[in-house]
Design a protein around this motif. Structure first.
Motif, mmCIF file in Angstrom:
data_model
loop_
_atom_site.group_PDB
_atom_site.id
_atom_site.type_symbol
_atom_site.label_atom_id
_atom_site.label_comp_id
_atom_site.label_asym_id
_atom_site.label_seq_id
_atom_site.Cartn_x
_atom_site.Cartn_y
_atom_site.Cartn_z
ATOM 1 N N UNK A 119 0.793 -1.189 0.036
ATOM 2 C CA UNK A 119 -0.062 -0.041 0.024
ATOM 3 C C UNK A 119 0.908 1.214 0.026
ATOM 4 N N UNK A 120 0.778 2.067 -1.147
ATOM 5 C CA UNK A 120 1.639 3.410 -1.362
ATOM 6 C C UNK A 120 0.932 4.332 -1.555
ATOM 7 N N UNK A 149 -9.460 4.392 -5.544
ATOM 8 C CA UNK A 149 -9.931 5.838 -5.461
ATOM 9 C C UNK A 149 -9.505 6.489 -3.920
ATOM 10 N N UNK A 150 -9.160 5.418 -3.035
ATOM 11 C CA UNK A 150 -8.768 6.097 -1.785
ATOM 12 C C UNK A 150 -8.049 4.988 -1.250
ATOM 13 N N UNK A 151 -7.262 5.385 0.046
ATOM 14 C CA UNK A 151 -6.747 4.461 0.804
ATOM 15 C C UNK A 151 -7.563 3.433 1.305
ATOM 16 N N UNK A 173 3.806 4.335 3.367
ATOM 17 C CA UNK A 173 2.597 5.478 3.662
ATOM 18 C C UNK A 173 3.070 6.890 4.404
ATOM 19 N N UNK A 174 2.663 8.044 4.357
ATOM 20 C CA UNK A 174 2.955 9.103 5.280
ATOM 21 C C UNK A 174 2.656 8.702 6.611
ATOM 22 N N UNK A 175 1.791 8.000 6.884
ATOM 23 C CA UNK A 175 1.120 7.778 8.027
ATOM 24 C C UNK A 175 0.908 6.413 8.102
ATOM 25 N N UNK A 176 1.987 5.369 8.269
ATOM 26 C CA UNK A 176 1.377 3.812 7.988
ATOM 27 C C UNK A 176 0.467 3.455 9.433
ATOM 28 N N UNK A 225 3.193 -7.693 8.638
ATOM 29 C CA UNK A 225 2.847 -6.629 8.254
ATOM 30 C C UNK A 225 4.072 -5.758 8.502
ATOM 31 N N UNK A 226 4.766 -5.033 7.285
ATOM 32 C CA UNK A 226 5.954 -4.384 7.324
ATOM 33 C C UNK A 226 5.690 -2.950 7.091
ATOM 34 N N UNK A 227 6.221 -1.982 8.106
ATOM 35 C CA UNK A 227 5.649 -0.683 8.141
ATOM 36 C C UNK A 227 6.777 0.085 8.114
ATOM 37 N N UNK A 228 6.739 1.241 7.088
ATOM 38 C CA UNK A 228 7.459 2.293 6.728
ATOM 39 C C UNK A 228 8.429 1.750 5.607
#
Length: 431
Positions: free
Chosen positions: A239-240, A309-311, A330-333, A346-349
């Motif tokens: 998710x980006x 269309x959206x996150x 994402x900017x705010x994962x 789940x890999x974050x950042x």
């Protein structure tokens, strides 16, 4: 080429096609042959392993000897030994946190309830090396068994054309607590572990990945032994948003298909410009010939960039697919973490590459098929533990519950259960 899709209906259709990809046309043809192998070894033992043909002509050649292990250490570099040791220490610390704690509770009227965990007697680990060295898969199976304190850990791996198991497999197995190693592959190896032969002892749990014959064999022996969840093929979703780095994403996509060419790799993004940059970067990396034809085919067949269309739509699609691994660039994962319900890793950042999960995550490639992540998990410490409940009641406590228990037993048509309760209430009688 990695495709870009922007219409919701087409995204859903493509994801369904990708989900249905593994082995569907091959299963029926293979099932009969695998069943015959299992039946032969179940009834013939060692003899069944060497019929009709096998490169190992005697049972004594099955087991890897101490001298084989010594020779293997001479062929492995010190750098690799140090790397295995470093990663093993990290993984042991990780798996130690998974170890469930037994408990006992003392309640009123001398009632005792509790739960304990005991390791299985013997674990069977299957590893293959047809897609490169399986060192990480060895670590992620043997170390949980070691933490669970399984007394005997047995590893089976197919030999090469000379009848040898690659030295890195032998060394990794030896370093992580494996007690016995055997040269055997495919459905034969699963059958030998499940039923036992004169040479290979029967185990209680079988884990590991392999081809379709191994998948089917594990399904067929389930019940005779416990197995980890059947493995078809893995998936990576990313998710980006507009803050993501296209080079990082392209590298992670290729890292995934390099590890498993049947993998699905899907990017969900709200930014069409980012999608186009990722597509270009992946194509550039494929053209340098470093990633091979298999990676190029995997990207073309099972790769996708979906512009959503959206996150929120991206999260919804991810939960519906239930992939093994999700990377949040994402900017705010952390705002999304709690919304993702059906994920194994789940890999974050942006600074957490796929390789972290592959070598230091929980389970790596030892994962259930897509969709089963909703209720299944990768191999871990509990895979090798048997939970038991502990219950003790006093006369006083039983007396207080006897009437309710008797009513329930009779309502369910179980008069013997009601009798077993009442007998214990008759003081002074000797039954």
């Amino acid at each position: 080429m990695l495709r870009i899709i922007t219409h919701s209906a087409e995204i859903n259709a493509e994801l369904q096609r990708i989900r249905d990809r593994p082995y569907r046309d091959e299963i029926q043809a293979k099932e009969v042959a695998v069943g015959e192998i299992l039946d032969r070894i179940k009834h013939q033992g060692d003899q069944g392993l060497f019929e009709p043909f096998h490169t190992l002509t005697t049972p004594t050649n099955l087991k890897v000897s101490g001298s084989d292990l010594d020779a293997a250490y001479q062929k492995v570099s010190k750098d690799l030994l140090d790397a295995i040791q470093t990663v093993s220490q990290k993984l042991e610390s990780f798996y130690q946190q998974q170890l469930p704690k037994p408990w006992v509770k003392f309640e009123a009227d001398d009632v005792v309830v509790g739960k304990r965990y005991t390791p299985v007697k013997r674990a069977g680990i299957y590893v293959t090396w047809d897609q490169g060295s399986p060192i990480s898969r060895i670590l992620m199976q043997t170390l949980p068994a070691k933490i669970a304190k399984v007394p005997e850990i047995i590893l089976v791996s197919p030999p090469d054309e000379t009848g040898k198991v690659p030295p890195d497999i032998l060394v990794a197995a030896q370093m992580t607590g494996v007690n016995q190693i055997y040269r055997l592959g495919g459905a034969k190896a699963i059958a030998a572990l499940a039923y036992g032969t004169e040479t290979i002892p029967k185990v209680d749990v079988i884990t590991g990945t392999g081809g379709l014959d191994v998948i089917l064999a594990k399904r067929m022996v389930y019940g005779t032994v416990t197995t980890d969840t059947p493995v078809d093929a893995s998936e990576l979703f990313i998710l980006a948003d507009e803050t993501a780095n296209e080079s990082y994403i392209a590298a992670d996509l290729l890292a995934q298909v390099e590890q498993d060419p049947s993998s699905a790799v899907v990017v969900l993004t709200t930014d069409l410009s980012l999608a186009q940059k990722i597509q270009t970067k992946v194509q550039q990396k494929l053209q340098d010939n470093a990633h091979g034809i298999l990676s190029e085919k995997a990207i073309a067949h099972y790769g996708l960039i979906a512009v959503v269309e959206s996150l929120e739509q991206g999260v919804k699609i991810t939960n519906q697919f239930a992939p093994h691994t999700v990377i949040l660039t994402l900017a705010e994962p952390w705002e999304v973490v709690e919304k993702l319900r059906a994920v194994d890793s789940l890999l974050i950042g942006s600074k957490t590459p796929k390789a972290i999960e592959s070598y230091l995550g929980h389970g790596g490639v030892i994962l259930p098929p897509s969709g089963l992540i909703r209720y299944a998990s990768s191999v871990g410490v509990e895979t090798f533990l048997k939970p038991s409940h502990l219950i003790e009641y006093s006369s006083t406590a039983l007396q207080q519950l006897a009437n309710a228990l008797e009513i329930l037993a009779l309502a369910e048509g179980l008069p013997a259960s009601a009798d077993a309760i009442n007998l214990r209430l008759l003081e002074g009688e000797d039954y």
